[in-house]
Design an enzyme around this catalytic site. Structure first.
Site, mmCIF file in Angstrom:
data_model
loop_
_atom_site.group_PDB
_atom_site.id
_atom_site.type_symbol
_atom_site.label_atom_id
_atom_site.label_comp_id
_atom_site.label_asym_id
_atom_site.label_seq_id
_atom_site.Cartn_x
_atom_site.Cartn_y
_atom_site.Cartn_z
ATOM 1 N N TYR A 1 0.327 0.122 10.591
ATOM 2 C CA TYR A 1 -0.043 -0.302 9.238
ATOM 3 C C TYR A 1 1.077 0.002 8.257
ATOM 4 O O TYR A 1 1.482 -0.861 7.461
ATOM 5 C CB TYR A 1 -1.325 0.413 8.813
ATOM 6 C CG TYR A 1 -1.789 0.064 7.416
ATOM 7 C CD1 TYR A 1 -2.245 -1.212 7.112
ATOM 8 C CD2 TYR A 1 -1.785 1.020 6.401
ATOM 9 C CE1 TYR A 1 -2.684 -1.539 5.835
ATOM 10 C CE2 TYR A 1 -2.223 0.710 5.126
ATOM 11 C CZ TYR A 1 -2.675 -0.571 4.848
ATOM 12 O OH TYR A 1 -3.101 -0.883 3.574
ATOM 13 N N SER B 1 0.839 -1.198 0.000
ATOM 14 C CA SER B 1 0.000 0.000 0.000
ATOM 15 C C SER B 1 0.870 1.242 0.000
ATOM 16 O O SER B 1 2.002 1.216 0.507
ATOM 17 C CB SER B 1 -0.891 0.017 1.250
ATOM 18 O OG SER B 1 -1.534 1.270 1.416
#
Length: 309
Positions: free
Chosen positions: A183, A157
């Site tokens: 994350y 990501s």
């Protein structure tokens, strides 16, 4: 190094990328394939004639998706197997049960910005799910991947730009937990894994590439407010079919034959950047660092014990 470009882009769909590709007699495995990007990736791979296994926590949901894929593609070689990426015992059982070669492994499953949580081993939940679980899966399947050469596709990501791997405190034992930093760290680890797997397993004809699928509203956003959160401008939003396109490209395209250790977005290789961007493009230099990639592999082996190659 010249960046790899393809005829596909932001609006391309997984079906468009897979069109004309023949993967009959090939076997693919997609984690987190009971919904969202994983389900669409599995559907596109099934449309090429590949035998596809959906590795999922919820096998009931997986069976529903498998039935739908078989009906829409006409390919009935779609299978479901249980896999919990936060449980080393589940991963060990899965890899022990796998028989025969594996040609495509799509590390798709993931969690994003979840509340602070730790596994039974004390591993931070996002790092454990997004990186360590997939690391254990890939290393456990190494012989199957090496049997006939293979591609590993790692869903990362742009969130990786939020944080490098913080080597001195990977599991937030001392830092105040921040869901986005956790994350980001896990998504950086995804890219570093692709770099080191490609280097380490070159003699086995195994390549691994990482990607940013784009901003797609799926179950992944359950901890972040979902579609109404406004974190991403509307013009950046993709459909699930568009979001799965880059994964399918890396899994199937002849343009990626023998190519590994790279990061893609919108079906093209992304430029390396030295500061956080205001777009969904670019890969941080630290995420491609060979020394960091080797260090992460060593760290992961240490956490998982002697089951890692």
């Amino acid at each position: 190094m010249t960046l790899i470009t393809t005829p596909f882009g932001f609006s391309s769909t997984a079906a468009e990328v897979a069109h004309g590709i023949d993967l009959a007699a090939r076997r693919a495995l997609v984690t987190g394939a009971s919904s969202g990007l994983g389900a669409e990736t599995a559907r596109a791979l099934a449309s090429t004639g590949a035998a596809v296994t959906l590795a999922v926590r919820d096998t009931t949901a997986g069976e529903r998706v498998a039935k739908d894929i078989a009906e829409t593609t006409g390919n009935h070689e779609v299978h479901v197997a249980r896999l919990d990426l936060t449980d080393p015992a589940s991963i060990a059982a899965f890899t022990a049960a796998w028989q025969g070669p594996l040609h495509i492994l799509v590390n798709n499953a993931g969690v994003m910005a979840c509340p602070e949580q730790y596994t039974a081993q004390g591993w931070e939940w996002q790092f454990a799910t997004n990186h360590l679980g997939h690391f254990a899966l890939a290393t456990g399947l190494h012989d199957a991947l090496a049997a006939d050469g293979a591609r590993i596709v790692v869903v990362s990501s742009t969130g990786h730009q939020q944080s490098p791997v913080v080597w001195d405190d990977v599991h937030f034992a001392f830092r105040r937990y921040d869901p986005w930093l956790a994350y980001g760290q896990s998504k950086t680890a995804n890219v570093l894994f692709a770099v080191e797997a490609t280097r380490r397993w070159a003699a086995d004809n195994i390549t691994a590439n990482a990607l940013m699928p784009g901003a797609v509203y799926t179950n992944l956003q359950r901890h972040t407010g979902g579609q109404g959160s406004g974190r991403v401008p509307a013009e950046f939003i993709k459909t699930v079919e568009q979001g799965a396109a880059t994964s399918v490209l890396l899994a199937t395209s002849p343009l990626l034959e023998g190519i590994g250790g790279r990061y893609f977005a919108d079906c093209n290789e992304a430029e390396t950047v030295d500061h956080r961007t205001n777009t969904l493009h670019g890969v941080a230099r630290y995420a491609l660092d060979p020394a960091g990639a080797e260090r992460l592999w060593t760290l992961s082996e240490g956490l998982l014990g002697d089951r890692a190659h």
